[in-house]
Design an enzyme around this catalytic site. Structure first.
Site, short mmCIF file in Angstrom:
data_model
loop_
_atom_site.label_atom_id
_atom_site.label_comp_id
_atom_site.label_asym_id
_atom_site.label_seq_id
_atom_site.Cartn_x
_atom_site.Cartn_y
_atom_site.Cartn_z
N ASP A 114 0.85 -1.18 0.00
CA ASP A 114 0.00 0.00 0.00
C ASP A 114 0.90 1.24 0.00
OD1 ASP A 114 -2.96 1.03 0.54
OD2 ASP A 114 -1.72 2.00 2.07
N HIS A 131 -6.74 -6.47 -0.76
CA HIS A 131 -5.73 -5.43 -0.72
C HIS A 131 -4.65 -5.67 0.33
CE1 HIS A 131 -4.11 -1.40 -1.30
NE2 HIS A 131 -4.19 -1.19 0.01
#
Length: 314
Positions: free
Chosen positions: A99, A292
């Site tokens: 991320d 994610h």
């Protein structure tokens, strides 16, 4: 349980989790995470003969939180990593990021290949400079605006995210798995806010203890430091003009989740496909069956890919 200590680097005090001896692997977490997000990788790396170090990044957890929002550019963050290497007495590291941590890791390898001998980016690909400042590209309407724009005004997102920290984390982490087509990284209703449409559920890969550990960190630190990363997107873009034409020349690996809502953003798949032009020694682009939060959702697969890449280097 992760073992932490404090180190002084780049003018700040950092809380770092550390285990093992051998070549250094530096692990950079994302938003909203802390170094605890690497709990499944640190022991595996140490057992394989590596020194695994995961800092709480600037503004997060037990690390210092500068008050000035302008002290959260990518340049500051790469400087922190260089300072951490110096504080650890290390000349080089393999840098791994998920991320926001992936953005930092890619730029660390881009700017300082002498210190970061290889890079693994997870979720966020290496991207070239956009044609215009990000704030001019992200969508907005009278009713809603893109989440990165929602994060811009100081105090607004903080009030929503800090009102109930455990619920905030449950909602964002669950939605980030991509289950049921959910996407926390999209448009935010100006009236309702970011969290209202997201289900309040604990992801299957997160225990209550894990959630409590994250929540304790964010209850202490708040969300202002992490949100300041987003408040420097335009400034990062301005400074990136000096980097035009540079490439990430060190060996690289890219991992991502097949259900990652971030990859559903318009143009993201094309950016992933175009990475070899920016990362000429990209040795793999691996899609994993998860969302994610790849290191937390698919730890065994991440560890296998990461250790395979490291063995190939060494």
């Amino acid at each position: 349980m992760l073992q932490y200590r404090n180190i002084d680097a780049n003018g700040l005090r950092f809380a770092v989790a550390e285990q093992g001896t051998g070549p250094l692997v530096l692990l950079c977490h994302g938003f909203p995470e802390t170094s605890y997000a690497w709990r499944h990788q640190i022991g595996a790396l140490a057992a394989a003969g590596y020194r695994a170090v995961a800092p709480d990044l600037r503004g997060y957890g037990g690390t210092d939180r500068p008050a000035d929002p302008q002290q959260y550019t990518v340049w500051h963050l790469v400087g922190d990593l260089v300072g951490i290497l110096d504080a650890l007495g290390e000349t080089q590291a393999v840098v791994v990021g998920n991320d926001w941590g992936a953005t930092v890791a890619w730029h660390a390898a881009l700017l300082r290949p002498d210190r970061f001998r290889a890079v693994v980016g997870i979720g966020v690909p290496m991207m070239g400079r956009a044609p215009r400042a990000p704030s001019l590209l992200f969508p907005r309407t009278e009713e809603a605006l893109f989440y990165t724009l929602y994060f811009q005004q100081s105090g607004v997102a903080e009030r929503e995210l800090e009102a109930d920290v455990p619920a905030t984390l449950r909602k964002i982490l669950f939605a980030g798995t991509g289950e049921g087509g959910l996407n926390p990284f999209g448009m935010v209703d100006r009236a309702a806010g970011m969290l209202a449409p997201l289900p309040d559920a604990l992801p299957a890969w997160l225990t209550q203890h894990d959630l409590d550990t994250f929540a304790q960190s964010f209850a202490a630190s708040g969300f202002r430091g992490p949100l300041n990363y987003y408040r420097n997107l335009d400034r990062n873009w301005e400074l990136q003009g000096a980097l035009e034409g540079l490439r990430v020349t060190v060996p690289a690996l890219y991992l991502a989740g097949e259900r990652d809502p971030g990859l559903a953003m318009p143009g993201m798949r094309a950016i992933v496909d175009a990475m070899p032009a920016l990362v000429p020694d990209l040795r793999g682009s691996v899609m994993l069956p998860c969302g994610h939060w790849v290191p937390q959702e698919a730890p065994a697969l991440v560890n296998e890919a990461l250790l395979g890449f490291l063995r190939e280097l060494d």
